[in-house]
Write a protein that holds these residues in place. Structure first.
Motif, PDB file in Angstrom:
ATOM      1  N   PHE A 197       1.090  -0.860  -0.023  1.00 53.32           N
ATOM      2  CA  PHE A 197       0.044  -0.499  -0.066  1.00 53.32           C
ATOM      3  C   PHE A 197       0.872   1.313  -0.006  1.00 53.32           C
ATOM      4  O   PHE A 197       0.346   2.087  -0.379  1.00 53.32           O
ATOM      5  CB  PHE A 197      -0.354  -0.097   1.027  1.00 53.32           C
ATOM      6  N   GLY A 198       2.431   0.949   0.650  1.00 52.28           N
ATOM      7  CA  GLY A 198       2.482   2.444   1.123  1.00 52.28           C
ATOM      8  C   GLY A 198       3.401   2.464  -0.511  1.00 52.28           C
ATOM      9  O   GLY A 198       3.780   3.779  -0.849  1.00 52.28           O
ATOM     10  N   GLN A 199       3.984   1.263  -1.296  1.00 50.94           N
ATOM     11  CA  GLN A 199       4.995   1.350  -2.786  1.00 50.94           C
ATOM     12  C   GLN A 199       3.522   2.266  -3.580  1.00 50.94           C
ATOM     13  O   GLN A 199       3.868   3.158  -4.097  1.00 50.94           O
ATOM     14  CB  GLN A 199       4.830   0.073  -3.295  1.00 50.94           C
ATOM     15  N   LEU A 200       2.303   2.129  -3.391  1.00 47.14           N
ATOM     16  CA  LEU A 200       1.229   2.305  -4.092  1.00 47.14           C
ATOM     17  C   LEU A 200       1.522   4.055  -4.173  1.00 47.14           C
ATOM     18  O   LEU A 200       1.361   4.952  -5.225  1.00 47.14           O
ATOM     19  CB  LEU A 200       0.150   1.589  -3.877  1.00 47.14           C
ATOM     20  N   ILE A 201       1.047   4.122  -2.571  1.00 46.66           N
ATOM     21  CA  ILE A 201       0.373   5.382  -2.430  1.00 46.66           C
ATOM     22  C   ILE A 201       2.026   6.420  -3.464  1.00 46.66           C
ATOM     23  O   ILE A 201       2.345   7.054  -3.711  1.00 46.66           O
ATOM     24  CB  ILE A 201       0.952   5.997  -1.080  1.00 46.66           C
ATOM     25  N   ALA A 202       3.061   5.887  -3.412  1.00 44.93           N
ATOM     26  CA  ALA A 202       4.317   6.888  -3.238  1.00 44.93           C
ATOM     27  C   ALA A 202       4.817   7.065  -4.950  1.00 44.93           C
ATOM     28  O   ALA A 202       5.242   7.694  -5.645  1.00 44.93           O
ATOM     29  CB  ALA A 202       5.877   5.831  -2.707  1.00 44.93           C
ATOM     30  N   SER A 203       3.779   5.356  -5.207  1.00 43.80           N
ATOM     31  CA  SER A 203       4.062   5.538  -6.932  1.00 43.80           C
ATOM     32  C   SER A 203       3.172   6.288  -7.357  1.00 43.80           C
ATOM     33  O   SER A 203       3.809   7.602  -8.601  1.00 43.80           O
ATOM     34  CB  SER A 203       4.207   4.301  -7.273  1.00 43.80           C
ATOM     35  N   LEU A 204       2.170   6.525  -6.664  1.00 41.06           N
ATOM     36  CA  LEU A 204       1.148   7.413  -7.296  1.00 41.06           C
ATOM     37  C   LEU A 204       1.461   9.023  -6.904  1.00 41.06           C
ATOM     38  O   LEU A 204       1.733  10.419  -7.623  1.00 41.06           O
ATOM     39  CB  LEU A 204      -0.300   7.163  -6.404  1.00 41.06           C
ATOM     40  N   VAL A 205       2.271   9.323  -5.861  1.00 40.69           N
ATOM     41  CA  VAL A 205       2.860  10.870  -5.296  1.00 40.69           C
ATOM     42  C   VAL A 205       3.920  10.501  -6.553  1.00 40.69           C
ATOM     43  O   VAL A 205       3.388  12.570  -7.236  1.00 40.69           O
ATOM     44  CB  VAL A 205       2.998  10.734  -3.867  1.00 40.69           C
ATOM     45  N   THR A 206       4.666  10.150  -6.769  1.00 43.85           N
ATOM     46  CA  THR A 206       5.509  10.317  -7.642  1.00 43.85           C
ATOM     47  C   THR A 206       5.165  10.680  -9.407  1.00 43.85           C
ATOM     48  O   THR A 206       5.910  11.675  -9.644  1.00 43.85           O
ATOM     49  CB  THR A 206       6.863   9.317  -7.770  1.00 43.85           C
ATOM     50  N   PHE A 207       4.387  10.365  -9.295  1.00 42.25           N
ATOM     51  CA  PHE A 207       3.575   9.886 -10.675  1.00 42.25           C
ATOM     52  C   PHE A 207       3.096  12.102 -10.720  1.00 42.25           C
ATOM     53  O   PHE A 207       2.985  11.961 -12.176  1.00 42.25           O
ATOM     54  CB  PHE A 207       2.694   9.469 -11.196  1.00 42.25           C
ATOM     55  N   GLY A 208       2.041  12.385  -9.812  1.00 36.61           N
ATOM     56  CA  GLY A 208       1.400  13.605  -9.303  1.00 36.61           C
ATOM     57  C   GLY A 208       2.799  14.623  -9.328  1.00 36.61           C
ATOM     58  O   GLY A 208       2.001  15.372 -10.267  1.00 36.61           O
ATOM     59  N   THR A 209       3.606  14.310  -9.178  1.00 32.86           N
ATOM     60  CA  THR A 209       4.752  14.816  -8.824  1.00 32.86           C
ATOM     61  C   THR A 209       5.871  15.303  -9.533  1.00 32.86           C
ATOM     62  O   THR A 209       7.027  16.254  -9.758  1.00 32.86           O
ATOM     63  CB  THR A 209       5.604  15.055  -7.052  1.00 32.86           C
ATOM     64  N   GLN A 210       6.088  14.572 -10.906  1.00 31.51           N
ATOM     65  CA  GLN A 210       7.374  14.386 -11.850  1.00 31.51           C
ATOM     66  C   GLN A 210       7.428  15.492 -12.800  1.00 31.51           C
ATOM     67  O   GLN A 210       7.969  15.798 -13.333  1.00 31.51           O
ATOM     68  CB  GLN A 210       6.817  13.436 -12.814  1.00 31.51           C
ATOM     69  N   HIS A 211       6.013  16.433 -12.621  1.00 30.78           N
ATOM     70  CA  HIS A 211       7.083  17.434 -13.424  1.00 30.78           C
ATOM     71  C   HIS A 211       7.189  19.276 -12.645  1.00 30.78           C
ATOM     72  O   HIS A 211       7.322  20.142 -13.002  1.00 30.78           O
ATOM     73  CB  HIS A 211       5.663  17.543 -14.448  1.00 30.78           C
ATOM     74  N   ILE A 212       6.637  18.445 -11.561  1.00 29.28           N
ATOM     75  CA  ILE A 212       7.412  19.393 -10.658  1.00 29.28           C
ATOM     76  C   ILE A 212       8.859  20.390 -10.439  1.00 29.28           C
ATOM     77  O   ILE A 212       9.523  19.320 -10.831  1.00 29.28           O
ATOM     78  CB  ILE A 212       6.728  19.412  -8.747  1.00 29.28           C
ATOM     79  N   SER A 213       8.835  21.216 -10.721  1.00 26.73           N
ATOM     80  CA  SER A 213      10.420  21.404 -10.977  1.00 26.73           C
ATOM     81  C   SER A 213      11.287  22.117  -9.426  1.00 26.73           C
ATOM     82  O   SER A 213       9.898  22.105  -8.984  1.00 26.73           O
ATOM     83  CB  SER A 213      11.502  22.846 -12.447  1.00 26.73           C
ATOM     84  N   ASN A 238       3.522   0.306 -13.728  1.00 25.50           N
ATOM     85  CA  ASN A 238       3.936  -0.159 -12.378  1.00 25.50           C
ATOM     86  C   ASN A 238       3.223   0.058 -11.394  1.00 25.50           C
ATOM     87  O   ASN A 238       2.667  -0.633 -10.564  1.00 25.50           O
ATOM     88  CB  ASN A 238       5.676   1.284 -11.903  1.00 25.50           C
ATOM     89  N   ILE A 239       2.559   1.389 -11.958  1.00 26.26           N
ATOM     90  CA  ILE A 239       1.430   1.543 -10.871  1.00 26.26           C
ATOM     91  C   ILE A 239       0.133   0.352 -10.671  1.00 26.26           C
ATOM     92  O   ILE A 239      -0.179  -0.138  -9.683  1.00 26.26           O
ATOM     93  CB  ILE A 239       0.679   2.990 -11.526  1.00 26.26           C
ATOM     94  N   LEU A 240      -0.030  -0.034 -12.160  1.00 28.77           N
ATOM     95  CA  LEU A 240      -0.888  -0.975 -12.327  1.00 28.77           C
ATOM     96  C   LEU A 240      -0.261  -2.007 -11.308  1.00 28.77           C
ATOM     97  O   LEU A 240      -0.986  -3.542 -11.177  1.00 28.77           O
ATOM     98  CB  LEU A 240      -1.269  -1.139 -13.924  1.00 28.77           C
ATOM     99  N   SER A 241       1.032  -2.798 -11.772  1.00 29.09           N
ATOM    100  CA  SER A 241       1.302  -3.799 -11.309  1.00 29.09           C
ATOM    101  C   SER A 241       1.442  -3.917  -9.447  1.00 29.09           C
ATOM    102  O   SER A 241       0.741  -4.484  -8.860  1.00 29.09           O
ATOM    103  CB  SER A 241       3.179  -3.940 -10.784  1.00 29.09           C
ATOM    104  N   ASN A 242       1.437  -2.728  -8.701  1.00 30.32           N
ATOM    105  CA  ASN A 242       1.325  -2.364  -7.675  1.00 30.32           C
ATOM    106  C   ASN A 242      -0.491  -2.058  -7.089  1.00 30.32           C
ATOM    107  O   ASN A 242      -0.512  -2.944  -6.196  1.00 30.32           O
ATOM    108  CB  ASN A 242       1.677  -0.908  -6.990  1.00 30.32           C
ATOM    109  N   VAL A 243      -1.315  -1.921  -7.637  1.00 30.85           N
ATOM    110  CA  VAL A 243      -2.423  -1.979  -7.235  1.00 30.85           C
ATOM    111  C   VAL A 243      -2.960  -3.873  -7.569  1.00 30.85           C
ATOM    112  O   VAL A 243      -3.537  -4.162  -6.527  1.00 30.85           O
ATOM    113  CB  VAL A 243      -3.328  -1.302  -8.718  1.00 30.85           C
ATOM    114  N   THR A 244      -2.513  -4.745  -8.486  1.00 28.98           N
ATOM    115  CA  THR A 244      -2.778  -5.620  -8.988  1.00 28.98           C
ATOM    116  C   THR A 244      -2.059  -6.343  -7.683  1.00 28.98           C
ATOM    117  O   THR A 244      -3.048  -7.230  -6.842  1.00 28.98           O
ATOM    118  CB  THR A 244      -2.956  -6.046  -9.952  1.00 28.98           C
ATOM    119  N   GLY A 245      -0.685  -5.764  -7.164  1.00 35.10           N
ATOM    120  CA  GLY A 245      -0.741  -6.719  -5.339  1.00 35.10           C
ATOM    121  C   GLY A 245      -1.125  -6.828  -4.707  1.00 35.10           C
ATOM    122  O   GLY A 245      -1.664  -7.425  -3.942  1.00 35.10           O
TER     123      GLY A 245
END
Length: 392
Positions: free
Chosen positions: A58-74, A202-209
Protein backbone atom coordinates in the motif's frame (compact mmCIF):
# COMPACT_ATOMS: atom_id res chain seq x y z
CA UNK A 1 15.56 10.09 9.05
CA UNK A 2 12.86 11.81 7.00
CA UNK A 3 13.77 15.19 8.50
CA UNK A 4 17.39 14.74 7.43
CA UNK A 5 16.27 13.77 3.93
CA UNK A 6 13.85 16.65 3.36
CA UNK A 7 16.30 19.25 4.65
CA UNK A 8 19.31 17.75 2.87
CA UNK A 9 21.67 20.05 1.02
CA UNK A 10 24.29 17.39 0.40
CA UNK A 11 24.11 13.80 -0.77
CA UNK A 12 25.85 12.72 2.45
CA UNK A 13 23.05 14.15 4.65
CA UNK A 14 20.39 12.56 2.46
CA UNK A 15 22.20 9.21 2.64
CA UNK A 16 22.41 9.35 6.44
CA UNK A 17 18.68 10.06 6.55
CA UNK A 18 18.04 7.07 4.32
CA UNK A 19 20.13 4.86 6.59
CA UNK A 20 18.14 5.94 9.64
CA UNK A 21 14.80 5.39 7.91
CA UNK A 22 15.84 2.00 6.61
CA UNK A 23 17.12 1.02 10.06
CA UNK A 24 13.72 1.76 11.58
CA UNK A 25 12.08 -0.19 8.75
CA UNK A 26 14.30 -3.14 9.65
CA UNK A 27 13.16 -2.88 13.26
CA UNK A 28 9.55 -2.97 12.05
CA UNK A 29 10.17 -6.11 10.00
CA UNK A 30 11.62 -7.84 13.08
CA UNK A 31 9.13 -6.70 15.72
CA UNK A 32 5.76 -6.44 13.95
CA UNK A 33 5.45 -10.12 12.86
CA UNK A 34 6.30 -11.21 16.42
CA UNK A 35 3.71 -8.89 17.94
CA UNK A 36 0.99 -9.88 15.48
CA UNK A 37 1.67 -13.59 16.00
CA UNK A 38 1.57 -13.26 19.79
CA UNK A 39 -1.67 -11.26 19.91
CA UNK A 40 -3.70 -12.93 17.14
CA UNK A 41 -6.07 -15.89 17.57
CA UNK A 42 -4.45 -18.95 16.02
CA UNK A 43 -7.25 -19.31 13.44
CA UNK A 44 -6.55 -15.75 12.20
CA UNK A 45 -2.80 -15.52 12.78
CA UNK A 46 -1.92 -15.92 9.10
CA UNK A 47 -4.29 -13.18 8.02
CA UNK A 48 -3.21 -10.77 10.74
CA UNK A 49 0.53 -11.28 10.26
CA UNK A 50 0.29 -10.91 6.49
CA UNK A 51 -1.04 -7.36 6.95
CA UNK A 52 2.59 -6.22 7.25
CA UNK A 53 3.16 -6.93 3.56
CA UNK A 54 -0.20 -5.34 2.75
CA UNK A 55 0.97 -2.11 4.36
CA UNK A 56 4.29 -2.30 2.48
CA UNK A 57 2.58 -2.64 -0.91
CA UNK A 58 0.00 0.00 0.00
CA UNK A 59 2.89 2.35 0.81
CA UNK A 60 4.55 1.49 -2.51
CA UNK A 61 1.33 2.29 -4.34
CA UNK A 62 0.92 5.65 -2.58
CA UNK A 63 4.57 6.48 -3.25
CA UNK A 64 4.16 5.60 -6.94
CA UNK A 65 1.05 7.77 -7.27
CA UNK A 66 2.68 10.71 -5.47
CA UNK A 67 5.82 10.44 -7.59
CA UNK A 68 3.71 10.22 -10.73
CA UNK A 69 1.78 13.31 -9.69
CA UNK A 70 4.86 15.37 -8.83
CA UNK A 71 7.04 14.35 -11.79
CA UNK A 72 6.58 17.69 -13.56
CA UNK A 73 7.27 19.89 -10.49
CA UNK A 74 10.55 21.66 -11.00
CA UNK A 75 13.12 22.50 -8.35
CA UNK A 76 13.60 20.96 -4.91
CA UNK A 77 9.85 20.65 -4.30
CA UNK A 78 9.73 17.91 -6.90
CA UNK A 79 11.60 15.53 -4.60
CA UNK A 80 10.91 17.10 -1.18
CA UNK A 81 7.14 16.51 -1.42
CA UNK A 82 7.36 12.72 -2.02
CA UNK A 83 10.08 12.34 0.62
CA UNK A 84 8.35 14.61 3.15
CA UNK A 85 5.09 12.66 2.95
CA UNK A 86 6.89 9.94 4.89
CA UNK A 87 6.18 12.02 8.00
CA UNK A 88 2.48 11.08 7.83
CA UNK A 89 2.69 7.37 8.63
CA UNK A 90 4.93 7.68 11.74
CA UNK A 91 2.75 10.49 13.11
CA UNK A 92 -0.35 8.36 12.57
CA UNK A 93 1.25 5.33 14.26
CA UNK A 94 2.49 7.32 17.27
CA UNK A 95 -0.98 8.80 17.74
CA UNK A 96 -2.61 5.37 17.81
CA UNK A 97 0.01 3.58 19.95
CA UNK A 98 -1.94 4.16 23.23
CA UNK A 99 -4.75 2.06 21.75
CA UNK A 100 -2.45 -0.90 21.07
CA UNK A 101 -2.32 -3.50 23.88
CA UNK A 102 1.01 -5.01 24.87
CA UNK A 103 1.64 -8.67 24.05
CA UNK A 104 0.37 -10.82 26.95
CA UNK A 105 3.11 -13.37 26.29
CA UNK A 106 5.80 -10.71 26.56
CA UNK A 107 4.28 -9.36 29.79
CA UNK A 108 4.23 -12.85 31.30
CA UNK A 109 7.93 -13.32 30.49
CA UNK A 110 8.47 -10.26 32.69
CA UNK A 111 6.17 -11.73 35.36
CA UNK A 112 3.74 -8.81 34.94
CA UNK A 113 0.69 -10.99 35.41
CA UNK A 114 -1.88 -8.31 36.19
CA UNK A 115 -0.88 -6.29 33.13
CA UNK A 116 -1.08 -9.45 31.01
CA UNK A 117 -4.66 -9.97 32.19
CA UNK A 118 -5.53 -6.38 31.28
CA UNK A 119 -4.03 -6.89 27.84
CA UNK A 120 -5.94 -10.14 27.34
CA UNK A 121 -9.20 -8.43 28.29
CA UNK A 122 -8.54 -5.82 25.62
CA UNK A 123 -7.76 -8.48 23.03
CA UNK A 124 -10.61 -10.85 23.95
CA UNK A 125 -13.46 -8.57 24.99
CA UNK A 126 -16.13 -11.26 24.62
CA UNK A 127 -14.43 -13.73 26.95
CA UNK A 128 -15.35 -14.23 30.59
CA UNK A 129 -13.01 -13.56 33.48
CA UNK A 130 -12.69 -17.30 34.05
CA UNK A 131 -11.55 -17.80 30.44
CA UNK A 132 -9.00 -15.01 30.81
CA UNK A 133 -7.64 -16.64 33.96
CA UNK A 134 -7.46 -20.00 32.17
CA UNK A 135 -5.56 -18.45 29.25
CA UNK A 136 -3.06 -16.88 31.65
CA UNK A 137 -2.58 -20.22 33.38
CA UNK A 138 -1.98 -21.96 30.04
CA UNK A 139 0.57 -19.39 28.95
CA UNK A 140 2.33 -19.39 32.33
CA UNK A 141 2.70 -23.16 32.24
CA UNK A 142 3.86 -23.20 28.62
CA UNK A 143 7.39 -22.62 27.41
CA UNK A 144 6.44 -19.16 26.21
CA UNK A 145 7.00 -17.77 29.71
CA UNK A 146 10.66 -18.75 29.90
CA UNK A 147 13.32 -16.07 30.08
CA UNK A 148 14.95 -14.86 26.89
CA UNK A 149 17.93 -16.91 25.75
CA UNK A 150 21.38 -15.82 24.49
CA UNK A 151 22.48 -15.76 20.84
CA UNK A 152 24.07 -19.18 21.17
CA UNK A 153 20.59 -20.70 21.58
CA UNK A 154 19.60 -19.51 18.10
CA UNK A 155 21.97 -22.12 16.64
CA UNK A 156 21.93 -24.84 19.30
CA UNK A 157 20.60 -28.36 18.77
CA UNK A 158 17.09 -27.51 20.00
CA UNK A 159 16.63 -24.43 17.83
CA UNK A 160 18.77 -24.80 14.70
CA UNK A 161 15.90 -26.39 12.76
CA UNK A 162 13.59 -23.54 13.73
CA UNK A 163 16.24 -21.00 12.76
CA UNK A 164 16.66 -22.76 9.42
CA UNK A 165 12.92 -22.48 8.69
CA UNK A 166 12.92 -18.76 9.56
CA UNK A 167 15.98 -18.07 7.38
CA UNK A 168 14.56 -20.03 4.43
CA UNK A 169 11.34 -18.03 4.62
CA UNK A 170 13.07 -14.65 4.56
CA UNK A 171 15.75 -15.73 2.07
CA UNK A 172 13.07 -17.07 -0.29
CA UNK A 173 11.18 -13.80 -0.09
CA UNK A 174 14.10 -11.97 -1.73
CA UNK A 175 15.99 -14.51 -3.86
CA UNK A 176 12.90 -15.27 -5.96
CA UNK A 177 13.25 -12.02 -7.93
CA UNK A 178 11.12 -9.41 -6.19
CA UNK A 179 13.79 -6.76 -6.79
CA UNK A 180 13.49 -7.36 -10.54
CA UNK A 181 9.79 -6.49 -10.31
CA UNK A 182 9.66 -3.86 -7.57
CA UNK A 183 12.87 -1.88 -8.15
CA UNK A 184 13.65 -2.20 -11.84
CA UNK A 185 10.23 -2.62 -13.44
CA UNK A 186 10.04 0.93 -14.86
CA UNK A 187 13.54 0.69 -16.34
CA UNK A 188 12.75 -2.78 -17.67
CA UNK A 189 9.52 -1.64 -19.35
CA UNK A 190 11.38 1.27 -20.92
CA UNK A 191 14.03 -1.08 -22.26
CA UNK A 192 11.24 -3.05 -23.95
CA UNK A 193 10.02 0.04 -25.80
CA UNK A 194 7.35 1.29 -23.39
CA UNK A 195 8.68 4.78 -22.76
CA UNK A 196 5.59 6.74 -21.70
CA UNK A 197 3.64 3.77 -20.33
CA UNK A 198 6.35 2.29 -18.10
CA UNK A 199 5.36 4.18 -14.95
CA UNK A 200 1.67 3.39 -15.45
CA UNK A 201 2.50 -0.31 -15.76
CA UNK A 202 4.34 -0.06 -12.43
CA UNK A 203 1.28 1.52 -10.79
CA UNK A 204 -0.94 -1.20 -12.28
CA UNK A 205 1.40 -3.83 -10.85
CA UNK A 206 1.14 -2.25 -7.38
CA UNK A 207 -2.67 -2.11 -7.60
CA UNK A 208 -2.98 -5.76 -8.64
CA UNK A 209 -0.45 -6.73 -5.97
CA UNK A 210 -2.59 -5.00 -3.34
CA UNK A 211 -5.67 -6.88 -4.53
CA UNK A 212 -3.78 -10.18 -4.33
CA UNK A 213 -2.64 -9.41 -0.79
CA UNK A 214 -6.22 -8.74 0.28
CA UNK A 215 -7.17 -12.08 -1.30
CA UNK A 216 -4.42 -13.70 0.79
CA UNK A 217 -6.32 -12.75 3.94
CA UNK A 218 -9.11 -15.15 3.00
CA UNK A 219 -6.84 -18.02 1.92
CA UNK A 220 -3.80 -18.25 4.16
CA UNK A 221 -5.60 -19.67 7.20
CA UNK A 222 -7.65 -22.00 5.00
CA UNK A 223 -5.17 -23.27 2.43
CA UNK A 224 -2.12 -22.98 4.66
CA UNK A 225 1.34 -21.48 4.47
CA UNK A 226 3.21 -24.27 2.67
CA UNK A 227 0.72 -24.81 -0.19
CA UNK A 228 0.56 -21.07 -0.87
CA UNK A 229 4.35 -20.85 -1.11
CA UNK A 230 4.41 -23.78 -3.52
CA UNK A 231 1.47 -22.69 -5.68
CA UNK A 232 2.51 -19.04 -5.76
CA UNK A 233 6.15 -19.95 -6.34
CA UNK A 234 5.14 -22.14 -9.29
CA UNK A 235 3.17 -19.25 -10.76
CA UNK A 236 6.15 -16.94 -10.33
CA UNK A 237 8.40 -19.42 -12.13
CA UNK A 238 5.96 -19.92 -15.03
CA UNK A 239 5.43 -16.20 -15.63
CA UNK A 240 9.16 -15.45 -15.46
CA UNK A 241 9.84 -18.20 -18.00
CA UNK A 242 7.31 -16.52 -20.30
CA UNK A 243 9.19 -13.24 -19.83
CA UNK A 244 12.43 -15.02 -20.65
CA UNK A 245 10.85 -16.70 -23.69
CA UNK A 246 9.82 -13.33 -25.13
CA UNK A 247 13.38 -12.17 -24.51
CA UNK A 248 14.63 -14.81 -26.95
CA UNK A 249 12.91 -12.93 -29.76
CA UNK A 250 15.15 -10.25 -31.26
CA UNK A 251 12.20 -8.24 -32.51
CA UNK A 252 9.05 -9.27 -30.59
CA UNK A 253 5.75 -8.16 -32.07
CA UNK A 254 3.11 -6.21 -30.16
CA UNK A 255 1.33 -9.35 -28.96
CA UNK A 256 4.54 -10.84 -27.61
CA UNK A 257 5.46 -7.58 -25.89
CA UNK A 258 1.98 -7.46 -24.39
CA UNK A 259 2.43 -11.01 -23.11
CA UNK A 260 5.72 -9.93 -21.53
CA UNK A 261 4.07 -7.04 -19.67
CA UNK A 262 1.14 -9.22 -18.57
CA UNK A 263 3.47 -11.98 -17.36
CA UNK A 264 5.61 -9.50 -15.46
CA UNK A 265 2.54 -8.12 -13.67
CA UNK A 266 1.21 -11.64 -13.01
CA UNK A 267 4.60 -12.57 -11.56
CA UNK A 268 4.15 -9.72 -9.06
CA UNK A 269 0.63 -10.98 -8.32
CA UNK A 270 1.90 -14.50 -7.64
CA UNK A 271 4.63 -13.07 -5.40
CA UNK A 272 2.04 -11.14 -3.39
CA UNK A 273 -0.01 -14.30 -3.00
CA UNK A 274 2.91 -16.31 -1.67
CA UNK A 275 6.45 -15.40 -0.65
CA UNK A 276 5.73 -11.73 0.03
CA UNK A 277 3.18 -12.15 2.88
CA UNK A 278 3.67 -15.79 3.85
CA UNK A 279 7.35 -15.35 4.74
CA UNK A 280 6.43 -12.95 7.54
CA UNK A 281 3.87 -15.43 8.84
CA UNK A 282 6.33 -18.34 8.82
CA UNK A 283 9.15 -16.41 10.48
CA UNK A 284 6.80 -15.24 13.24
CA UNK A 285 5.65 -18.80 13.95
CA UNK A 286 8.85 -20.79 13.56
CA UNK A 287 11.18 -19.18 16.08
CA UNK A 288 11.36 -20.33 19.69
CA UNK A 289 9.92 -17.77 22.11
CA UNK A 290 13.15 -17.71 24.12
CA UNK A 291 15.07 -16.40 21.10
CA UNK A 292 12.27 -15.14 18.84
CA UNK A 293 13.61 -11.59 18.52
CA UNK A 294 17.14 -12.81 17.84
CA UNK A 295 16.01 -15.43 15.33
CA UNK A 296 13.85 -12.93 13.47
CA UNK A 297 16.69 -10.41 13.47
CA UNK A 298 19.12 -12.99 12.05
CA UNK A 299 16.62 -14.04 9.37
CA UNK A 300 15.96 -10.38 8.50
CA UNK A 301 19.69 -9.70 8.15
CA UNK A 302 19.93 -12.61 5.72
CA UNK A 303 16.96 -11.11 3.87
CA UNK A 304 18.61 -7.67 3.67
CA UNK A 305 21.90 -9.14 2.43
CA UNK A 306 20.00 -11.11 -0.21
CA UNK A 307 18.11 -7.97 -1.23
CA UNK A 308 21.39 -6.09 -1.62
CA UNK A 309 22.98 -8.83 -3.71
CA UNK A 310 19.98 -9.19 -6.04
CA UNK A 311 19.45 -5.42 -6.35
CA UNK A 312 23.14 -4.86 -7.06
CA UNK A 313 23.47 -7.59 -9.68
CA UNK A 314 20.24 -7.11 -11.66
CA UNK A 315 21.45 -4.02 -13.61
CA UNK A 316 24.56 -5.97 -14.65
CA UNK A 317 22.42 -8.90 -15.77
CA UNK A 318 19.98 -6.69 -17.69
CA UNK A 319 22.16 -4.18 -19.46
CA UNK A 320 25.07 -3.90 -21.88
CA UNK A 321 28.05 -3.89 -21.84
CA UNK A 322 27.74 -6.52 -19.13
CA UNK A 323 25.59 -9.66 -19.40
CA UNK A 324 22.95 -7.77 -21.45
CA UNK A 325 20.39 -10.53 -20.89
CA UNK A 326 17.37 -8.21 -20.93
CA UNK A 327 14.16 -10.16 -20.52
CA UNK A 328 16.13 -13.43 -20.51
CA UNK A 329 16.84 -12.69 -16.83
CA UNK A 330 13.43 -14.32 -16.38
CA UNK A 331 15.06 -17.71 -16.99
CA UNK A 332 17.49 -17.15 -14.10
CA UNK A 333 14.91 -16.13 -11.52
CA UNK A 334 12.34 -18.54 -12.92
CA UNK A 335 14.75 -21.41 -12.27
CA UNK A 336 15.45 -20.11 -8.77
CA UNK A 337 11.72 -20.09 -8.12
CA UNK A 338 11.40 -23.75 -9.11
CA UNK A 339 14.22 -24.55 -6.66
CA UNK A 340 12.45 -22.63 -3.89
CA UNK A 341 9.21 -24.53 -4.57
CA UNK A 342 11.11 -27.72 -3.76
CA UNK A 343 12.72 -26.12 -0.71
CA UNK A 344 9.28 -25.06 0.56
CA UNK A 345 7.97 -28.60 0.11
CA UNK A 346 10.76 -30.21 2.10
CA UNK A 347 11.70 -27.57 4.67
CA UNK A 348 8.70 -25.29 5.41
CA UNK A 349 6.31 -26.89 7.94
CA UNK A 350 2.58 -26.24 7.94
CA UNK A 351 1.65 -24.36 11.11
CA UNK A 352 -1.83 -23.07 10.34
CA UNK A 353 -4.40 -23.46 13.09
CA UNK A 354 -1.74 -24.19 15.74
CA UNK A 355 -1.17 -22.09 18.84
CA UNK A 356 2.42 -20.95 19.34
CA UNK A 357 2.62 -23.38 22.24
CA UNK A 358 1.57 -26.24 19.93
CA UNK A 359 4.27 -25.16 17.47
CA UNK A 360 6.82 -25.34 20.30
CA UNK A 361 5.62 -28.86 21.05
CA UNK A 362 5.85 -29.96 17.42
CA UNK A 363 9.45 -28.80 17.05
CA UNK A 364 10.41 -30.32 20.39
CA UNK A 365 8.89 -33.67 19.37
CA UNK A 366 11.34 -34.10 16.48
CA UNK A 367 8.47 -34.61 14.04
CA UNK A 368 9.36 -34.33 10.35
CA UNK A 369 8.68 -30.84 9.02
CA UNK A 370 6.56 -32.28 6.21
CA UNK A 371 4.31 -34.03 8.73
CA UNK A 372 3.47 -31.07 10.95
CA UNK A 373 -0.01 -30.73 9.48
CA UNK A 374 -0.86 -34.34 10.41
CA UNK A 375 0.86 -34.52 13.78
CA UNK A 376 -1.21 -34.46 16.97
CA UNK A 377 -0.43 -32.14 19.85
CA UNK A 378 -1.56 -31.93 23.44
CA UNK A 379 -5.16 -30.59 23.55
CA UNK A 380 -5.37 -27.14 25.11
CA UNK A 381 -7.93 -28.33 27.66
CA UNK A 382 -5.42 -30.70 29.22
CA UNK A 383 -2.26 -28.77 28.47
CA UNK A 384 -1.88 -27.41 32.00
CA UNK A 385 -2.27 -30.83 33.59
CA UNK A 386 0.12 -32.43 31.12
CA UNK A 387 2.78 -29.78 31.65
CA UNK A 388 2.36 -29.90 35.41
CA UNK A 389 2.74 -33.68 35.31
CA UNK A 390 6.15 -33.30 33.66
CA UNK A 391 7.37 -30.75 36.18
CA UNK A 392 9.45 -32.05 39.12
Amino acid sequence: GVLLQTTARTSAQFTVGRFLSFGMTGMTIVVVPIYLAETSPKVLRGMMTSTLQLMIVFGQLIASLVTFGTQHISGDKGWQIPVGLQFIAPAFIVGLLPLVPESPRWLLTRNRIDEAKVSLRRLYKNHTEAEIEQEVDILRHAHSTEEKGPWSEVFNKENRKRTMVAVIAMFGQQITGQAFSSQYSVVFYQSQGYKSQAFLFNILSNVTGLVCLIATWFMIDQIGRRPMLMIGGSGMAIFLFIVGGVGLEKHPNDSERGALVASFILFACSYNLSWAPVSYVVVSEAASTRVKEKTNLFASVISIITTFVTSFTIPYLLNAPYAALGAKVGFIYGSINWVMVGVAYFFIPEMKGRSLEEVDELFASGESLRNFSKAKTTPTATYIEDTARKEP
